[in-house]
Design a protein around this motif. Structure first.
Motif, PDB file in Angstrom:
ATOM      1  N   LYS A  79       0.830  -1.208   0.000  1.00  0.00           N
ATOM      2  CA  LYS A  79       0.000   0.000   0.000  1.00  0.00           C
ATOM      3  C   LYS A  79       0.867   1.262   0.000  1.00  0.00           C
ATOM      4  O   LYS A  79       0.626   2.200  -0.764  1.00  0.00           O
ATOM      5  N   MET A  83       2.051   5.078  -2.576  1.00  0.00           N
ATOM      6  CA  MET A  83       1.692   6.364  -2.003  1.00  0.00           C
ATOM      7  C   MET A  83       2.804   7.396  -2.198  1.00  0.00           C
ATOM      8  O   MET A  83       3.929   7.192  -1.750  1.00  0.00           O
ATOM      9  N   LYS A  86       3.426  13.332  -0.586  1.00  0.00           N
ATOM     10  CA  LYS A  86       2.370  14.290  -0.205  1.00  0.00           C
ATOM     11  C   LYS A  86       1.217  13.556   0.490  1.00  0.00           C
ATOM     12  O   LYS A  86       0.736  13.982   1.541  1.00  0.00           O
ATOM     13  N   GLU A  87       0.793  12.427  -0.071  1.00  0.00           N
ATOM     14  CA  GLU A  87      -0.288  11.645   0.529  1.00  0.00           C
ATOM     15  C   GLU A  87       0.150  11.031   1.863  1.00  0.00           C
ATOM     16  O   GLU A  87      -0.617  10.985   2.825  1.00  0.00           O
ATOM     17  N   TRP A  88       1.395  10.546   1.928  1.00  0.00           N
ATOM     18  CA  TRP A  88       1.911   9.984   3.191  1.00  0.00           C
ATOM     19  C   TRP A  88       1.815  11.009   4.314  1.00  0.00           C
ATOM     20  O   TRP A  88       1.320  10.716   5.391  1.00  0.00           O
ATOM     21  N   GLU A  90      -0.073  13.643   4.521  1.00  0.00           N
ATOM     22  CA  GLU A  90      -1.474  13.964   4.823  1.00  0.00           C
ATOM     23  C   GLU A  90      -2.125  12.876   5.675  1.00  0.00           C
ATOM     24  O   GLU A  90      -2.942  13.162   6.542  1.00  0.00           O
ATOM     25  N   LYS A  91      -1.779  11.594   5.435  1.00  0.00           N
ATOM     26  CA  LYS A  91      -2.450  10.465   6.077  1.00  0.00           C
ATOM     27  C   LYS A  91      -1.611   9.774   7.152  1.00  0.00           C
ATOM     28  O   LYS A  91      -2.051   8.793   7.736  1.00  0.00           O
ATOM     29  N   ARG A  92      -0.416  10.268   7.392  1.00  0.00           N
ATOM     30  CA  ARG A  92       0.535   9.599   8.284  1.00  0.00           C
ATOM     31  C   ARG A  92      -0.049   9.266   9.654  1.00  0.00           C
ATOM     32  O   ARG A  92       0.072   8.140  10.132  1.00  0.00           O
ATOM     33  N   ASP A 137       9.019  15.651   2.135  1.00  0.00           N
ATOM     34  CA  ASP A 137       7.921  16.585   1.855  1.00  0.00           C
ATOM     35  C   ASP A 137       8.446  17.802   1.079  1.00  0.00           C
ATOM     36  O   ASP A 137       8.665  18.873   1.649  1.00  0.00           O
ATOM     37  N   ARG A 145       9.413   9.721  -2.892  1.00  0.00           N
ATOM     38  CA  ARG A 145       9.417   8.492  -2.085  1.00  0.00           C
ATOM     39  C   ARG A 145      10.532   7.612  -2.637  1.00  0.00           C
ATOM     40  O   ARG A 145      10.736   7.538  -3.840  1.00  0.00           O
TER      41      ARG A 145
END
Length: 167
Positions: A79, A83, A86-88, A90-92, A137, A145
């Motif tokens: 998963k 990712m 930026k998404e990591w 936001e959702k970390r 970031d 990544r």
């Protein structure tokens, strides 16, 4: 005649000891070579050296957050490999709540400024890691990544618009 046999016997014993010592040193050198050290880390854990070099112009001369994540669950690794950073970021926090640290993952987070001198980080390494990822970031577009070998020391170079890893 008897003294001659004693001398020869002692000489042979000395040669045998020297040859045994030589073979032991060769085997020890082979055992502690880089490949064996990495395999030992993957079986037993240990310490990982994490080095960061940051350019004076990194992230367009803005502070940069960086996370190193060790993943112990294969499905979670799959998963996270899809990712972008930026998404990591936001959702970390939710990912960490859903996947307990120390069981599913371990995460180290830092934030640095361009040109900062960063001491080498020595991190604990568990033996069960399926993989590890670095998320940075950046202000610029891109995945930012990088997958790294969780059992080798890591050097990260933070540049103006992206980063690269030596592992």
């Amino acid at each position: 005649m008897m003294n001659f046999h004693k001398v020869v016997k002692n000489h042979i014993a000395s040669v045998h000891i020297i040859i045994s010592l030589f073979l032991f040193l060769i085997m020890a050198g082979t055992l502690f070579s880089c490949g064996i050290g990495i395999r030992t880390r993957s079986l037993l854990g240990g310490k990982l050296h994490f080095t960061v070099n940051i350019s004076e112009k990194a992230n367009r001369n803005s502070p940069i957050a960086l996370d190193l994540v060790f993943i112990y669950d294969e499905k979670l690794l799959e998963k996270l490999l899809e990712m972008p950073a930026k998404e990591w970021f936001e959702k970390r926090e939710q990912i960490k709540r859903d996947n307990p640290e120390g069981i599913s993952l371990d995460c180290w987070s830092w934030e640095w400024v361009p040109g900062q001198n960063i001491p080498v980080q020595e991190l604990p390494l568990k033996a069960a890691a399926e993989g590890s990822l670095i998320f940075a970031d950046y202000l610029t577009p891109g995945a930012h990544r990088n997958r790294v070998d969780p059992f080798k020391d890591i050097t990260v170079r933070l540049l103006e618009e992206d980063f690269y890893v030596e592992n």
